[in-house]
Design an enzyme around this catalytic site. Structure first.
Site, PDB file in Angstrom:
ATOM      1  N   ARG A 216      31.975  47.804 125.591  1.00 53.02           N
ATOM      2  CA  ARG A 216      31.506  46.771 124.651  1.00 53.02           C
ATOM      3  C   ARG A 216      32.477  46.663 123.472  1.00 53.02           C
ATOM      4  O   ARG A 216      32.821  45.560 123.035  1.00 53.02           O
ATOM      5  CB  ARG A 216      30.103  47.114 124.137  1.00 53.02           C
ATOM      6  CG  ARG A 216      28.988  46.777 125.115  1.00 53.02           C
ATOM      7  CD  ARG A 216      27.610  46.958 124.486  1.00 53.02           C
ATOM      8  NE  ARG A 216      27.239  48.347 124.322  1.00 53.02           N
ATOM      9  CZ  ARG A 216      26.579  49.081 125.220  1.00 53.02           C
ATOM     10  NH1 ARG A 216      26.211  48.539 126.362  1.00 53.02           N
ATOM     11  NH2 ARG A 216      26.280  50.335 124.991  1.00 53.02           N
ATOM     12  N   PHE A 232      25.364  39.053 134.774  1.00 58.59           N
ATOM     13  CA  PHE A 232      24.446  40.205 134.851  1.00 58.59           C
ATOM     14  C   PHE A 232      24.309  40.800 133.438  1.00 58.59           C
ATOM     15  O   PHE A 232      24.526  41.987 133.225  1.00 58.59           O
ATOM     16  CB  PHE A 232      24.958  41.262 135.846  1.00 58.59           C
ATOM     17  CG  PHE A 232      25.311  40.713 137.192  1.00 58.59           C
ATOM     18  CD1 PHE A 232      24.320  40.524 138.155  1.00 58.59           C
ATOM     19  CD2 PHE A 232      26.616  40.359 137.506  1.00 58.59           C
ATOM     20  CE1 PHE A 232      24.644  40.013 139.414  1.00 58.59           C
ATOM     21  CE2 PHE A 232      26.943  39.846 138.755  1.00 58.59           C
ATOM     22  CZ  PHE A 232      25.951  39.677 139.707  1.00 58.59           C
ATOM     23  N   ASP A 254      21.644  35.974 133.776  1.00 57.04           N
ATOM     24  CA  ASP A 254      20.841  37.063 134.341  1.00 57.04           C
ATOM     25  C   ASP A 254      19.631  36.443 135.023  1.00 57.04           C
ATOM     26  O   ASP A 254      19.156  35.375 134.626  1.00 57.04           O
ATOM     27  CB  ASP A 254      20.392  38.062 133.270  1.00 57.04           C
ATOM     28  CG  ASP A 254      20.051  39.435 133.861  1.00 57.04           C
ATOM     29  OD1 ASP A 254      20.886  40.342 133.794  1.00 57.04           O
ATOM     30  OD2 ASP A 254      18.939  39.572 134.434  1.00 57.04           O
ATOM     31  N   SER A 255      19.127  37.125 136.043  1.00 62.79           N
ATOM     32  CA  SER A 255      17.960  36.588 136.752  1.00 62.79           C
ATOM     33  C   SER A 255      16.654  37.128 136.178  1.00 62.79           C
ATOM     34  O   SER A 255      15.587  36.836 136.710  1.00 62.79           O
ATOM     35  CB  SER A 255      18.062  36.908 138.248  1.00 62.79           C
ATOM     36  OG  SER A 255      18.188  38.302 138.422  1.00 62.79           O
ATOM     37  N   ALA A 284      23.348  34.944 139.705  1.00 65.03           N
ATOM     38  CA  ALA A 284      24.743  34.960 139.279  1.00 65.03           C
ATOM     39  C   ALA A 284      25.688  34.470 140.383  1.00 65.03           C
ATOM     40  O   ALA A 284      26.662  33.771 140.098  1.00 65.03           O
ATOM     41  CB  ALA A 284      25.146  36.369 138.848  1.00 65.03           C
ATOM     42  N   ASP A 304      29.304  42.837 135.354  1.00 61.53           N
ATOM     43  CA  ASP A 304      28.732  44.200 135.366  1.00 61.53           C
ATOM     44  C   ASP A 304      27.406  44.171 136.115  1.00 61.53           C
ATOM     45  O   ASP A 304      26.342  44.207 135.509  1.00 61.53           O
ATOM     46  CB  ASP A 304      28.545  44.700 133.926  1.00 61.53           C
ATOM     47  CG  ASP A 304      27.960  46.111 133.899  1.00 61.53           C
ATOM     48  OD1 ASP A 304      28.206  46.884 134.845  1.00 61.53           O
ATOM     49  OD2 ASP A 304      27.247  46.437 132.928  1.00 61.53           O
ATOM     50  N   CYS A 344      28.844  50.212 139.430  1.00 61.43           N
ATOM     51  CA  CYS A 344      28.158  51.472 139.095  1.00 61.43           C
ATOM     52  C   CYS A 344      27.598  52.112 140.363  1.00 61.43           C
ATOM     53  O   CYS A 344      26.699  52.937 140.311  1.00 61.43           O
ATOM     54  CB  CYS A 344      27.074  51.246 138.050  1.00 61.43           C
ATOM     55  SG  CYS A 344      25.799  50.111 138.573  1.00 61.43           S
TER      56      CYS A 344
HETATM   57  N1  SAH Z   1      25.690  44.388 132.017  1.00 60.26           N
HETATM   58  C1  SAH Z   1      24.419  44.890 131.526  1.00 60.26           C
HETATM   59  C2  SAH Z   1      23.719  45.741 132.536  1.00 60.26           C
HETATM   60  C3  SAH Z   1      23.512  45.061 133.865  1.00 60.26           C
HETATM   61  S1  SAH Z   1      22.120  45.623 134.723  1.00 60.26           S
HETATM   62  C4  SAH Z   1      24.606  45.626 130.206  1.00 60.26           C
HETATM   63  O1  SAH Z   1      25.737  45.951 129.867  1.00 60.26           O
HETATM   64  O2  SAH Z   1      23.615  45.876 129.524  1.00 60.26           O
HETATM   65  C5  SAH Z   1      22.043  44.482 136.012  1.00 60.26           C
HETATM   66  C6  SAH Z   1      21.421  43.177 135.622  1.00 60.26           C
HETATM   67  O3  SAH Z   1      21.638  42.282 136.700  1.00 60.26           O
HETATM   68  C7  SAH Z   1      19.901  43.214 135.413  1.00 60.26           C
HETATM   69  O4  SAH Z   1      19.602  42.715 134.128  1.00 60.26           O
HETATM   70  C8  SAH Z   1      19.326  42.295 136.511  1.00 60.26           C
HETATM   71  O5  SAH Z   1      18.249  41.500 136.040  1.00 60.26           O
HETATM   72  C9  SAH Z   1      20.516  41.421 136.830  1.00 60.26           C
HETATM   73  N2  SAH Z   1      20.584  40.867 138.181  1.00 60.26           N
HETATM   74  C10 SAH Z   1      20.389  41.498 139.363  1.00 60.26           C
HETATM   75  N3  SAH Z   1      20.657  40.665 140.388  1.00 60.26           N
HETATM   76  C11 SAH Z   1      21.028  39.485 139.846  1.00 60.26           C
HETATM   77  C12 SAH Z   1      21.463  38.233 140.388  1.00 60.26           C
HETATM   78  N4  SAH Z   1      21.561  38.047 141.704  1.00 60.26           N
HETATM   79  N5  SAH Z   1      21.789  37.249 139.532  1.00 60.26           N
HETATM   80  C13 SAH Z   1      21.708  37.434 138.188  1.00 60.26           C
HETATM   81  N6  SAH Z   1      21.331  38.597 137.631  1.00 60.26           N
HETATM   82  C14 SAH Z   1      20.989  39.612 138.443  1.00 60.26           C
END
Ligand code: SAH
Length: 400
Positions: A216, A232, A254-255, A284, A304, A344
């Site tokens: 970040r 995400f 984000d979803s 996404a 991410d 991750c």
């Molecule tokens: N980058 C974030 C952490 C990501 S966690 C940070 O730094 O805080 C993963 C995220 O992806 C979650 O919030 C989840 O809701 C989202 N997610 C999972 N599948 C998804 C998709 N197909 N499209 C959009 N978002 C998605």
């Protein structure tokens, strides 16, 4: 005393200080160790190897507490380990109210994660959030909680052991107050001058992606004047960092509507201009393609995603998913643009991840230069004997 004797020639990994004993390495067990009980692990010839926590349900049948024959496993042991972890964190981690105090095996406490949040507005009201993910730490929970409070001085301890991995240890998922007051609905922490709401009760992990702090900060440093896309985004960690760094515009996807709602509160609590931020509640994969088709372009993109490969069987499918988003990510970048891309998934190592990203760049017909390899912060150390501990890996690339 329960004694676990290893098969001949199966002691090598413990001699190299790898902290796990697999079921198939065990020749015999003297005694009937209960779940989480301390066992003495010895080589085939009777030499002392380690003291470890027994886990009768798991393929990882024992996890090492100590390789020191003279070290008993008692209350004082846990206090020493936690004290050591705190000293290291104090020396290495700064400018944040969100610190991973205990990172499992790397801190000599296999299966335990503890994050320490310090409120930005009420520093005295700290909050420890724990995840007990193995039979050993589960059995020593009371001692661990008492030691955490004694060492940190923070009286509030909450448990977020709602993780599926506990099933492998024969443990139920559990959440609740372990000591002190219940956490507030959200608490606000400050990191590098940016405020973030953390939902300890319902958020992912312990409420916040503590591990991405340095990344970040890097986004914050590089965002000035740029058009940023954060995929995400969860509660907007990278989006907020980009806004704080002076991004011209930040589009976040984000979803999860709940995560996005908290992200928007994060914009307000920082007093940023909400007009610079767009939040898309959408898939996404599809949205990346749509943005590309619409002719949108960005100067800095963060990818991410969640763990696409929860285990080895999922690696091929996960590799395709990583490639898909990285391919479109590359296509969405203007010349000179930056891609921060992460995985991750423990089952995908850094080498494979780099290959996947290279494949995506080739298919996107761009030259991508790796500017930096990225990972978790120093409060997520990697034990040299334990490569399994590396889960978060990332690359910062520049195109064109
Ligand atoms: N980058 C974030 C952490 C990501 S966690 C940070 O730094 O805080 C993963 C995220 O992806 C979650 O919030 C989840 O809701 C989202 N997610 C999972 N599948 C998804 C998709 N197909 N499209 C959009 N978002 C998605």
């Amino acid at each position: 005393m329960n004694i676990v004797t290893l098969k001949s020639s199966k002691e090598k990994s413990l001699l190299r200080r790898h902290p796990w004993v697999y079921a198939n390495a065990i020749e015999r067990v003297a005694g009937k160790p209960a779940s989480g009980a301390t066992v003495l692990v010895q080589a085939h010839d009777g030499r002392f190897l380690a003291r470890a926590a027994w886990s009768g349900h798991s393929q990882i049948r024992a996890r090492v507490w100590s390789f020191d024959e003279a070290e008993p496993i008692d209350h004082a042991f846990f206090k020493r380990r936690i004290q050591r972890a705190l000293l290291h964190r104090q020396a290495m981690v700064h400018n944040t109210g969100a610190v991973r105090l205990i990172f499992g095996e790397a801190d000599g406490l296999p299966g335990l994660v503890v994050d320490h949040y310090t409120g930005a507005d009420a520093p005295q009201r700290g909050q420890l959030v724990c995840q007990f993910m193995a039979a050993g730490v589960e059995a020593w929970k009371e001692a661990i909680v008492a030691a955490l409070i004694a060492v940190t001085g923070c009286p509030n301890v909450y448990e977020r052991s709602d993780v599926s991995i506990r099933a492998k240890e024969g443990l139920e998922q559990i959440t609740g107050v372990l000591a002190g007051e219940a956490p507030p609905e959200t608490l606000v922490v400050s990191e590098n001058g940016v405020r973030y709401h953390v939902d300890v009760l319902h958020g992912h992990k312990t409420g916040f992606y503590v591990d991405q702090r340095d990344n970040r900060a890097l986004v914050q440093q590089m965002a000035a004047g740029r058009d940023v896309l954060n995929c995400f985004c969860y509660t907007g960690g990278f989006s907020l960092a980009a806004l704080a760094g002076g991004a011209q515009r930040v589009v976040s996807i984000d979803s999860s509507g709940e995560a996005l709602a908290l992200a928007q509160r994060n914009v307000t609590v920082n007093g940023f201009d909400a007009a610079r931020a767009t939040w898309l509640d959408a898939d996404a994969f599809k949205t990346l393609r749509r943005l590309h088709d619409d002719g949108e372009r960005f100067d800095l993109i963060v990818l991410d995603p969640p763990k696409f490969a929860p285990s080895r069987e999922h690696v091929d499918r996960a590799a395709r998913a990583y490639k898909d988003i990285n391919l479109t990510g590359f296509k969405l970048l203007r010349p000179g643009g930056l891609l921060f891309t992460y995985s991750c998934s423990g089952a995908i190592d850094a080498e494979l991840f780099q290959k996947i990203v290279a494949g995506a760049a080739a298919d996107a017909r761009v030259d991508a230069r790796i500017l930096r390899r990225l990972g978790a912060g120093m409060d997520h150390p990697l034990l040299s004997a334990f490569p399994e501990g590396e889960y978060l890996k990332g690359l910062l690339l520049q195109v064109g």
